[in-house]
Design an enzyme around this catalytic site. Structure first.
Site: not given
Ligand code: ARG
Length: 470
Positions: A27, A168, A289, A295, A302, A334
Protein backbone atom coordinates in the site's frame (compact mmCIF):
# COMPACT_ATOMS: atom_id res chain seq x y z
CA UNK A 1 22.05 3.34 2.82
CA UNK A 2 21.83 -0.15 4.31
CA UNK A 3 19.07 -2.23 2.74
CA UNK A 4 16.04 -2.36 4.92
CA UNK A 5 14.67 -5.71 5.90
CA UNK A 6 10.95 -6.53 6.07
CA UNK A 7 9.94 -6.33 9.70
CA UNK A 8 6.39 -7.57 9.64
CA UNK A 9 7.12 -11.30 9.78
CA UNK A 10 7.68 -13.07 12.99
CA UNK A 11 9.95 -16.04 13.45
CA UNK A 12 7.13 -18.37 12.51
CA UNK A 13 7.41 -17.73 8.75
CA UNK A 14 9.81 -19.73 6.64
CA UNK A 15 9.45 -17.80 3.38
CA UNK A 16 8.29 -14.36 2.37
CA UNK A 17 5.17 -13.75 0.30
CA UNK A 18 5.39 -14.41 -3.44
CA UNK A 19 6.28 -11.61 -5.81
CA UNK A 20 2.71 -11.39 -7.06
CA UNK A 21 1.29 -11.26 -3.54
CA UNK A 22 3.69 -8.54 -2.54
CA UNK A 23 2.65 -6.41 -5.49
CA UNK A 24 -1.02 -7.11 -4.76
CA UNK A 25 -0.91 -6.22 -1.11
CA UNK A 26 1.53 -3.33 -0.90
CA UNK A 27 0.00 0.00 0.00
CA UNK A 28 3.03 2.25 0.21
CA UNK A 29 2.46 3.41 -3.36
CA UNK A 30 -0.50 5.39 -2.01
CA UNK A 31 -0.30 5.42 1.79
CA UNK A 32 3.08 7.16 1.71
CA UNK A 33 0.88 10.25 1.89
CA UNK A 34 0.36 9.48 5.57
CA UNK A 35 4.04 10.01 6.38
CA UNK A 36 3.68 13.27 8.31
CA UNK A 37 0.88 11.85 10.42
CA UNK A 38 2.71 8.55 10.90
CA UNK A 39 5.82 10.33 12.10
CA UNK A 40 3.85 12.66 14.38
CA UNK A 41 2.15 9.60 15.86
CA UNK A 42 5.47 7.84 16.41
CA UNK A 43 7.02 10.90 18.04
CA UNK A 44 4.07 11.15 20.43
CA UNK A 45 4.26 7.43 21.13
CA UNK A 46 8.03 7.52 21.78
CA UNK A 47 7.63 10.50 24.11
CA UNK A 48 4.96 8.64 26.02
CA UNK A 49 7.08 5.46 26.24
CA UNK A 50 9.87 7.55 27.77
CA UNK A 51 7.48 9.18 30.19
CA UNK A 52 6.28 5.83 31.54
CA UNK A 53 9.83 4.49 31.69
CA UNK A 54 9.80 2.05 28.78
CA UNK A 55 12.35 4.10 26.83
CA UNK A 56 15.24 6.05 28.29
CA UNK A 57 15.35 9.73 27.52
CA UNK A 58 18.37 9.13 25.33
CA UNK A 59 16.54 6.46 23.34
CA UNK A 60 13.56 8.75 22.97
CA UNK A 61 15.70 11.61 21.72
CA UNK A 62 17.49 9.38 19.22
CA UNK A 63 14.21 8.03 17.90
CA UNK A 64 12.70 11.49 17.56
CA UNK A 65 15.82 12.84 15.89
CA UNK A 66 15.84 9.92 13.44
CA UNK A 67 12.14 10.36 12.65
CA UNK A 68 12.59 14.06 11.99
CA UNK A 69 15.47 13.33 9.64
CA UNK A 70 13.34 10.82 7.77
CA UNK A 71 10.50 13.32 7.53
CA UNK A 72 12.81 15.91 5.99
CA UNK A 73 14.15 13.37 3.52
CA UNK A 74 10.64 12.39 2.47
CA UNK A 75 9.53 16.00 2.11
CA UNK A 76 12.59 16.78 0.02
CA UNK A 77 12.10 13.70 -2.15
CA UNK A 78 15.32 12.04 -0.97
CA UNK A 79 13.69 9.00 0.62
CA UNK A 80 13.41 5.70 -1.20
CA UNK A 81 10.13 3.93 -0.64
CA UNK A 82 10.40 0.18 -0.84
CA UNK A 83 7.25 -1.67 -1.94
CA UNK A 84 8.62 -4.84 -0.35
CA UNK A 85 8.19 -3.13 3.00
CA UNK A 86 4.48 -3.03 2.29
CA UNK A 87 3.27 0.21 3.77
CA UNK A 88 4.23 3.64 5.03
CA UNK A 89 4.47 2.45 8.63
CA UNK A 90 7.00 -0.27 7.95
CA UNK A 91 9.00 1.79 5.49
CA UNK A 92 9.53 4.47 8.08
CA UNK A 93 10.19 2.07 10.93
CA UNK A 94 12.66 0.04 8.84
CA UNK A 95 14.50 3.21 7.83
CA UNK A 96 14.66 4.26 11.46
CA UNK A 97 15.99 0.85 12.45
CA UNK A 98 19.00 1.20 10.16
CA UNK A 99 19.89 4.48 11.87
CA UNK A 100 18.88 4.22 15.50
CA UNK A 101 19.41 1.11 17.61
CA UNK A 102 16.52 2.01 19.93
CA UNK A 103 14.12 1.93 16.95
CA UNK A 104 13.37 -1.69 17.74
CA UNK A 105 11.62 -0.48 20.91
CA UNK A 106 9.37 2.03 19.14
CA UNK A 107 6.64 -0.45 18.30
CA UNK A 108 6.27 -1.45 21.97
CA UNK A 109 2.61 -1.41 23.08
CA UNK A 110 1.48 -0.44 19.61
CA UNK A 111 0.07 -2.31 16.63
CA UNK A 112 -0.24 -1.21 13.06
CA UNK A 113 -3.97 -1.43 13.71
CA UNK A 114 -4.10 1.44 16.17
CA UNK A 115 -1.25 3.13 14.30
CA UNK A 116 -3.03 3.25 10.96
CA UNK A 117 -6.30 4.29 12.61
CA UNK A 118 -4.43 7.15 14.29
CA UNK A 119 -2.71 8.22 11.07
CA UNK A 120 -5.95 8.22 9.16
CA UNK A 121 -7.74 10.31 11.77
CA UNK A 122 -4.91 12.82 11.81
CA UNK A 123 -4.87 12.93 8.01
CA UNK A 124 -8.61 13.49 7.76
CA UNK A 125 -8.39 16.21 10.40
CA UNK A 126 -5.56 17.97 8.55
CA UNK A 127 -7.21 17.63 5.16
CA UNK A 128 -10.47 19.07 6.46
CA UNK A 129 -8.62 22.30 7.21
CA UNK A 130 -7.60 22.54 3.57
CA UNK A 131 -11.11 21.68 2.35
CA UNK A 132 -12.53 24.39 4.59
CA UNK A 133 -10.08 26.99 3.32
CA UNK A 134 -11.08 26.11 -0.23
CA UNK A 135 -14.80 26.28 0.59
CA UNK A 136 -14.25 29.76 2.00
CA UNK A 137 -12.38 30.70 -1.18
CA UNK A 138 -15.28 29.71 -3.41
CA UNK A 139 -17.78 31.47 -1.13
CA UNK A 140 -15.70 34.64 -1.44
CA UNK A 141 -15.62 34.33 -5.23
CA UNK A 142 -19.42 33.95 -5.31
CA UNK A 143 -19.89 36.98 -3.08
CA UNK A 144 -17.60 39.03 -5.24
CA UNK A 145 -19.51 37.99 -8.40
CA UNK A 146 -22.73 38.94 -6.58
CA UNK A 147 -21.16 42.34 -5.90
CA UNK A 148 -20.40 42.67 -9.61
CA UNK A 149 -24.14 42.36 -10.35
CA UNK A 150 -24.77 45.77 -8.77
CA UNK A 151 -25.90 48.23 -11.42
CA UNK A 152 -26.87 51.84 -11.98
CA UNK A 153 -29.51 52.29 -14.66
CA UNK A 154 -30.54 55.82 -15.68
CA UNK A 155 -34.32 55.32 -15.46
CA UNK A 156 -34.68 52.65 -12.85
CA UNK A 157 -34.15 52.23 -9.15
CA UNK A 158 -33.00 48.65 -9.61
CA UNK A 159 -29.63 48.40 -7.93
CA UNK A 160 -29.02 44.70 -8.50
CA UNK A 161 -29.28 42.80 -11.75
CA UNK A 162 -32.57 40.84 -11.96
CA UNK A 163 -32.84 37.57 -13.87
CA UNK A 164 -35.73 35.17 -14.32
CA UNK A 165 -35.77 32.51 -11.60
CA UNK A 166 -36.68 29.04 -12.82
CA UNK A 167 -38.64 26.08 -11.57
CA UNK A 168 -38.77 23.00 -13.82
CA UNK A 169 -36.31 25.01 -15.94
CA UNK A 170 -39.29 27.15 -16.98
CA UNK A 171 -39.23 30.86 -16.26
CA UNK A 172 -40.99 31.36 -12.93
CA UNK A 173 -40.53 34.70 -11.15
CA UNK A 174 -37.97 37.51 -11.20
CA UNK A 175 -35.11 37.11 -8.78
CA UNK A 176 -31.80 38.87 -8.36
CA UNK A 177 -28.70 37.23 -9.80
CA UNK A 178 -27.02 37.98 -6.46
CA UNK A 179 -29.77 36.10 -4.63
CA UNK A 180 -29.19 33.09 -6.87
CA UNK A 181 -25.44 33.17 -6.17
CA UNK A 182 -26.09 33.49 -2.45
CA UNK A 183 -28.01 30.21 -2.60
CA UNK A 184 -24.70 28.51 -3.41
CA UNK A 185 -22.98 30.34 -0.58
CA UNK A 186 -25.58 28.82 1.75
CA UNK A 187 -25.04 25.31 0.36
CA UNK A 188 -21.30 25.68 0.79
CA UNK A 189 -21.82 26.84 4.35
CA UNK A 190 -23.68 23.64 5.17
CA UNK A 191 -20.80 21.73 3.56
CA UNK A 192 -18.38 23.65 5.74
CA UNK A 193 -20.36 22.74 8.86
CA UNK A 194 -20.54 19.09 7.87
CA UNK A 195 -16.75 19.04 7.70
CA UNK A 196 -16.54 20.71 11.13
CA UNK A 197 -18.75 17.96 12.46
CA UNK A 198 -16.73 15.26 10.71
CA UNK A 199 -13.49 16.68 12.07
CA UNK A 200 -14.83 16.64 15.62
CA UNK A 201 -15.84 13.00 15.38
CA UNK A 202 -12.51 12.07 13.79
CA UNK A 203 -10.61 13.84 16.53
CA UNK A 204 -10.54 10.94 19.02
CA UNK A 205 -7.34 9.01 19.69
CA UNK A 206 -7.32 5.27 18.96
CA UNK A 207 -3.66 5.03 19.98
CA UNK A 208 -3.26 2.53 22.80
CA UNK A 209 -5.99 0.23 21.54
CA UNK A 210 -3.17 -1.99 20.25
CA UNK A 211 -4.19 -4.68 17.81
CA UNK A 212 -7.61 -5.14 19.43
CA UNK A 213 -7.18 -5.54 23.20
CA UNK A 214 -4.88 -2.77 24.41
CA UNK A 215 -1.66 -3.77 26.17
CA UNK A 216 -0.38 -5.05 29.50
CA UNK A 217 2.31 -2.37 29.53
CA UNK A 218 1.75 0.77 31.61
CA UNK A 219 1.12 3.23 28.75
CA UNK A 220 -0.51 6.63 29.10
CA UNK A 221 -3.14 7.16 26.43
CA UNK A 222 -4.07 10.67 27.46
CA UNK A 223 -0.47 11.73 26.99
CA UNK A 224 -0.34 10.68 23.33
CA UNK A 225 -3.85 11.97 22.68
CA UNK A 226 -2.90 15.37 24.04
CA UNK A 227 0.39 15.45 22.16
CA UNK A 228 -1.46 14.83 18.90
CA UNK A 229 -4.21 17.35 19.60
CA UNK A 230 -6.99 14.78 19.92
CA UNK A 231 -9.78 15.93 22.21
CA UNK A 232 -10.23 12.54 23.86
CA UNK A 233 -9.25 8.86 23.77
CA UNK A 234 -11.49 6.17 22.33
CA UNK A 235 -13.63 4.30 24.86
CA UNK A 236 -13.43 0.88 23.30
CA UNK A 237 -10.34 -0.80 21.83
CA UNK A 238 -12.44 -2.97 19.50
CA UNK A 239 -14.26 0.02 18.07
CA UNK A 240 -11.03 2.02 17.91
CA UNK A 241 -9.23 -0.28 15.48
CA UNK A 242 -12.22 -1.13 13.32
CA UNK A 243 -14.03 2.20 13.09
CA UNK A 244 -13.82 4.01 9.75
CA UNK A 245 -17.02 6.03 10.17
CA UNK A 246 -15.01 9.22 10.02
CA UNK A 247 -13.84 8.25 6.53
CA UNK A 248 -17.37 7.46 5.38
CA UNK A 249 -18.47 10.81 6.81
CA UNK A 250 -15.68 12.63 5.04
CA UNK A 251 -16.60 10.90 1.79
CA UNK A 252 -20.27 11.72 2.24
CA UNK A 253 -19.51 15.35 3.00
CA UNK A 254 -17.25 15.45 -0.05
CA UNK A 255 -19.88 13.79 -2.24
CA UNK A 256 -22.56 16.24 -1.17
CA UNK A 257 -20.22 19.19 -1.71
CA UNK A 258 -19.50 17.70 -5.12
CA UNK A 259 -23.20 17.59 -5.88
CA UNK A 260 -23.51 21.25 -4.94
CA UNK A 261 -20.59 22.08 -7.22
CA UNK A 262 -22.16 20.02 -9.96
CA UNK A 263 -25.41 21.97 -9.70
CA UNK A 264 -23.47 25.21 -9.84
CA UNK A 265 -21.66 23.88 -12.90
CA UNK A 266 -24.98 23.06 -14.52
CA UNK A 267 -26.28 26.59 -13.96
CA UNK A 268 -23.12 28.02 -15.48
CA UNK A 269 -23.35 25.70 -18.48
CA UNK A 270 -26.97 26.67 -19.11
CA UNK A 271 -26.45 30.37 -18.49
CA UNK A 272 -23.49 30.51 -20.88
CA UNK A 273 -25.40 29.07 -23.85
CA UNK A 274 -26.36 31.40 -26.70
CA UNK A 275 -29.98 30.53 -25.87
CA UNK A 276 -29.67 32.02 -22.38
CA UNK A 277 -26.63 34.24 -22.71
CA UNK A 278 -26.86 35.42 -19.09
CA UNK A 279 -23.15 35.00 -18.42
CA UNK A 280 -19.82 34.95 -20.16
CA UNK A 281 -17.00 32.83 -18.80
CA UNK A 282 -13.61 34.23 -19.79
CA UNK A 283 -11.14 32.41 -22.01
CA UNK A 284 -9.09 31.31 -18.98
CA UNK A 285 -11.85 28.90 -17.98
CA UNK A 286 -13.32 27.85 -21.32
CA UNK A 287 -11.91 25.90 -24.23
CA UNK A 288 -12.26 25.92 -27.99
CA UNK A 289 -13.44 23.17 -30.28
CA UNK A 290 -10.89 21.36 -32.44
CA UNK A 291 -13.38 21.40 -35.31
CA UNK A 292 -15.75 24.36 -34.95
CA UNK A 293 -13.84 27.64 -34.79
CA UNK A 294 -16.76 29.66 -33.41
CA UNK A 295 -17.14 27.57 -30.26
CA UNK A 296 -16.32 28.43 -26.69
CA UNK A 297 -17.07 25.51 -24.44
CA UNK A 298 -17.61 25.52 -20.67
CA UNK A 299 -15.35 22.46 -20.24
CA UNK A 300 -14.18 23.38 -16.77
CA UNK A 301 -17.72 23.57 -15.43
CA UNK A 302 -18.45 20.27 -17.18
CA UNK A 303 -15.38 18.59 -15.73
CA UNK A 304 -16.39 19.67 -12.26
CA UNK A 305 -19.88 18.32 -12.88
CA UNK A 306 -18.35 15.07 -14.11
CA UNK A 307 -16.02 14.73 -11.15
CA UNK A 308 -18.97 14.72 -8.75
CA UNK A 309 -19.55 11.21 -10.12
CA UNK A 310 -16.19 10.14 -8.75
CA UNK A 311 -17.02 11.60 -5.37
CA UNK A 312 -20.23 9.57 -5.27
CA UNK A 313 -18.39 6.47 -6.43
CA UNK A 314 -15.75 6.81 -3.73
CA UNK A 315 -18.42 7.04 -1.05
CA UNK A 316 -20.13 3.90 -2.36
CA UNK A 317 -16.80 2.11 -2.58
CA UNK A 318 -15.96 2.84 1.06
CA UNK A 319 -19.42 1.94 2.35
CA UNK A 320 -19.35 -1.33 0.42
CA UNK A 321 -15.94 -2.16 1.87
CA UNK A 322 -17.18 -1.61 5.41
CA UNK A 323 -20.37 -3.55 5.00
CA UNK A 324 -20.23 -7.04 6.46
CA UNK A 325 -16.77 -6.76 8.04
CA UNK A 326 -16.57 -8.74 11.24
CA UNK A 327 -14.86 -7.08 14.18
CA UNK A 328 -12.18 -5.81 14.32
CA UNK A 329 -9.36 -4.87 11.99
CA UNK A 330 -9.49 -6.68 8.65
CA UNK A 331 -7.13 -6.05 5.81
CA UNK A 332 -10.09 -4.94 3.71
CA UNK A 333 -9.70 -1.68 5.60
CA UNK A 334 -6.61 -0.89 3.58
CA UNK A 335 -9.11 -0.17 0.79
CA UNK A 336 -10.26 2.93 2.68
CA UNK A 337 -7.30 4.98 1.49
CA UNK A 338 -7.54 5.36 -2.27
CA UNK A 339 -11.17 6.58 -2.27
CA UNK A 340 -10.35 8.94 0.59
CA UNK A 341 -7.30 10.44 -1.08
CA UNK A 342 -9.05 10.65 -4.43
CA UNK A 343 -12.10 12.40 -3.00
CA UNK A 344 -9.96 14.83 -1.02
CA UNK A 345 -7.89 15.70 -4.11
CA UNK A 346 -10.92 15.90 -6.37
CA UNK A 347 -12.83 18.14 -3.99
CA UNK A 348 -10.00 20.50 -3.07
CA UNK A 349 -8.94 20.97 -6.71
CA UNK A 350 -12.52 21.45 -7.92
CA UNK A 351 -13.24 24.04 -5.21
CA UNK A 352 -10.12 25.95 -6.15
CA UNK A 353 -10.67 25.79 -9.92
CA UNK A 354 -14.32 26.80 -9.48
CA UNK A 355 -13.32 29.85 -7.43
CA UNK A 356 -11.12 30.90 -10.35
CA UNK A 357 -13.91 30.20 -12.81
CA UNK A 358 -16.38 32.35 -10.84
CA UNK A 359 -13.79 35.13 -10.77
CA UNK A 360 -13.61 34.76 -14.55
CA UNK A 361 -17.40 34.99 -14.96
CA UNK A 362 -19.57 38.04 -15.56
CA UNK A 363 -23.25 38.61 -16.17
CA UNK A 364 -24.45 40.11 -19.45
CA UNK A 365 -26.70 42.87 -18.20
CA UNK A 366 -28.62 43.46 -21.45
CA UNK A 367 -29.49 39.82 -21.96
CA UNK A 368 -30.64 39.41 -18.37
CA UNK A 369 -32.76 42.56 -18.42
CA UNK A 370 -34.44 41.50 -21.64
CA UNK A 371 -35.19 38.05 -20.27
CA UNK A 372 -36.59 39.36 -17.00
CA UNK A 373 -38.80 41.94 -18.71
CA UNK A 374 -41.33 39.24 -19.64
CA UNK A 375 -44.40 40.45 -17.68
CA UNK A 376 -45.87 36.97 -17.27
CA UNK A 377 -43.13 36.39 -14.68
CA UNK A 378 -45.22 38.65 -12.46
CA UNK A 379 -48.47 36.71 -12.79
CA UNK A 380 -48.22 35.52 -9.21
CA UNK A 381 -47.72 39.07 -7.98
CA UNK A 382 -50.85 40.04 -9.88
CA UNK A 383 -52.78 37.27 -8.16
CA UNK A 384 -51.41 38.54 -4.81
CA UNK A 385 -52.83 41.93 -5.75
CA UNK A 386 -56.33 40.48 -6.05
CA UNK A 387 -55.79 38.65 -2.76
CA UNK A 388 -55.07 41.99 -1.09
CA UNK A 389 -58.46 43.11 -2.39
CA UNK A 390 -60.15 40.14 -0.75
CA UNK A 391 -60.25 37.59 -3.58
CA UNK A 392 -59.41 34.03 -2.41
CA UNK A 393 -56.02 32.98 -3.82
CA UNK A 394 -57.34 30.01 -5.80
CA UNK A 395 -59.80 32.27 -7.57
CA UNK A 396 -57.18 34.97 -8.14
CA UNK A 397 -54.85 32.33 -9.61
CA UNK A 398 -57.56 31.29 -12.04
CA UNK A 399 -58.39 34.87 -13.03
CA UNK A 400 -54.77 35.76 -13.78
CA UNK A 401 -54.51 32.57 -15.83
CA UNK A 402 -57.36 33.90 -17.96
CA UNK A 403 -55.53 37.18 -18.46
CA UNK A 404 -52.40 35.29 -19.59
CA UNK A 405 -54.53 33.25 -21.99
CA UNK A 406 -56.21 36.35 -23.39
CA UNK A 407 -52.89 38.11 -23.98
CA UNK A 408 -51.59 34.97 -25.71
CA UNK A 409 -54.69 34.80 -27.93
CA UNK A 410 -54.33 38.45 -28.89
CA UNK A 411 -50.64 38.03 -29.56
CA UNK A 412 -49.81 40.74 -27.04
CA UNK A 413 -47.74 40.89 -23.91
CA UNK A 414 -49.54 40.72 -20.59
CA UNK A 415 -48.83 44.39 -19.85
CA UNK A 416 -50.31 45.33 -23.24
CA UNK A 417 -53.90 44.41 -22.33
CA UNK A 418 -56.30 47.39 -22.30
CA UNK A 419 -57.87 48.67 -19.06
CA UNK A 420 -61.28 47.59 -20.36
CA UNK A 421 -59.95 44.07 -20.97
CA UNK A 422 -58.54 43.90 -17.43
CA UNK A 423 -61.84 45.15 -16.05
CA UNK A 424 -63.69 42.54 -18.05
CA UNK A 425 -61.48 39.75 -16.65
CA UNK A 426 -62.08 40.93 -13.10
CA UNK A 427 -63.83 44.11 -11.92
CA UNK A 428 -61.20 44.57 -9.19
CA UNK A 429 -58.42 45.04 -11.75
CA UNK A 430 -57.78 48.76 -12.10
CA UNK A 431 -55.02 51.05 -13.27
CA UNK A 432 -52.62 49.71 -10.63
CA UNK A 433 -52.16 46.56 -12.72
CA UNK A 434 -49.24 48.22 -14.54
CA UNK A 435 -47.51 48.81 -11.21
CA UNK A 436 -47.90 45.13 -10.36
CA UNK A 437 -46.27 44.20 -13.63
CA UNK A 438 -43.09 46.13 -12.88
CA UNK A 439 -40.00 44.14 -11.87
CA UNK A 440 -38.65 46.82 -9.59
CA UNK A 441 -42.00 47.10 -7.77
CA UNK A 442 -42.18 43.34 -7.48
CA UNK A 443 -38.75 43.18 -5.86
CA UNK A 444 -39.50 46.15 -3.57
CA UNK A 445 -42.62 44.34 -2.39
CA UNK A 446 -40.24 41.68 -1.04
CA UNK A 447 -37.91 44.03 0.79
CA UNK A 448 -39.27 43.13 4.20
CA UNK A 449 -39.55 39.38 3.72
CA UNK A 450 -36.53 37.60 5.18
CA UNK A 451 -34.86 35.22 2.75
CA UNK A 452 -36.53 36.69 -0.33
CA UNK A 453 -34.91 38.38 -3.35
CA UNK A 454 -35.91 41.88 -2.24
CA UNK A 455 -33.01 44.30 -2.74
CA UNK A 456 -32.87 45.22 0.94
CA UNK A 457 -32.77 41.56 1.90
CA UNK A 458 -29.98 40.80 -0.56
CA UNK A 459 -28.07 43.83 0.66
CA UNK A 460 -28.36 42.50 4.21
CA UNK A 461 -27.23 39.03 3.17
CA UNK A 462 -24.24 40.39 1.31
CA UNK A 463 -23.22 42.46 4.33
CA UNK A 464 -23.56 39.39 6.55
CA UNK A 465 -21.39 37.21 4.32
CA UNK A 466 -18.77 39.84 3.67
CA UNK A 467 -18.31 40.24 7.41
CA UNK A 468 -18.25 36.50 8.01
CA UNK A 469 -15.81 35.74 5.20
CA UNK A 470 -13.45 38.63 5.92
N1 ARG B 1 -1.50 -1.02 5.39
C1 ARG B 1 -2.40 -1.44 6.40
C2 ARG B 1 -3.74 -0.70 6.24
O1 ARG B 1 -3.75 0.28 5.62
C3 ARG B 1 -1.83 -1.12 7.72
C4 ARG B 1 -2.37 -1.99 8.83
C5 ARG B 1 -1.95 -3.37 8.65
N2 ARG B 1 -2.30 -4.15 9.80
C6 ARG B 1 -2.27 -5.47 9.74
N3 ARG B 1 -2.61 -6.09 10.83
N4 ARG B 1 -1.91 -6.15 8.69
O2 ARG B 1 -4.76 -1.13 6.71
Amino acid sequence: MATRKPISRSGRFQTGPSEEVRAYSESVSFDWRLYRQDIAGSIAHASMLAKVGILTRRERDQIIEGLKQIETEITEGRFTWEPDLEDVHMNIEAALTTRVPAAAKLHTARSRNDQVATDMRLWVRDEIRLVQTRIRGLQRALISLAERTRMHLPHSELRFLPIPGYTHLQRAQPILAAHHLLAYVEMLERDFDRFVDCSQRANVSPLGAGAIAGTTLPINRSFTAKALGFHSVSNNSIDAVSDRDFIAEFLFSAALSGIHLSRLAEDLVIWSTVEFGYITINDTHTTGSSLMPQKKNPDIAELGRGKSGRLLGNLMSALATLKGLPMTYNRDLQEDKEPLFDSADTLTSTLSVFAGMIDATNFNQEKCLTAVSDPTLLSTDLADHLVRKGVPFREAHHVVGEAVKLAEQKGRKLDELQPSEWHHIHPLFGAEVTKCLNVHEALCARDNLPGSPGQKQVEKQLAFWKKKLR
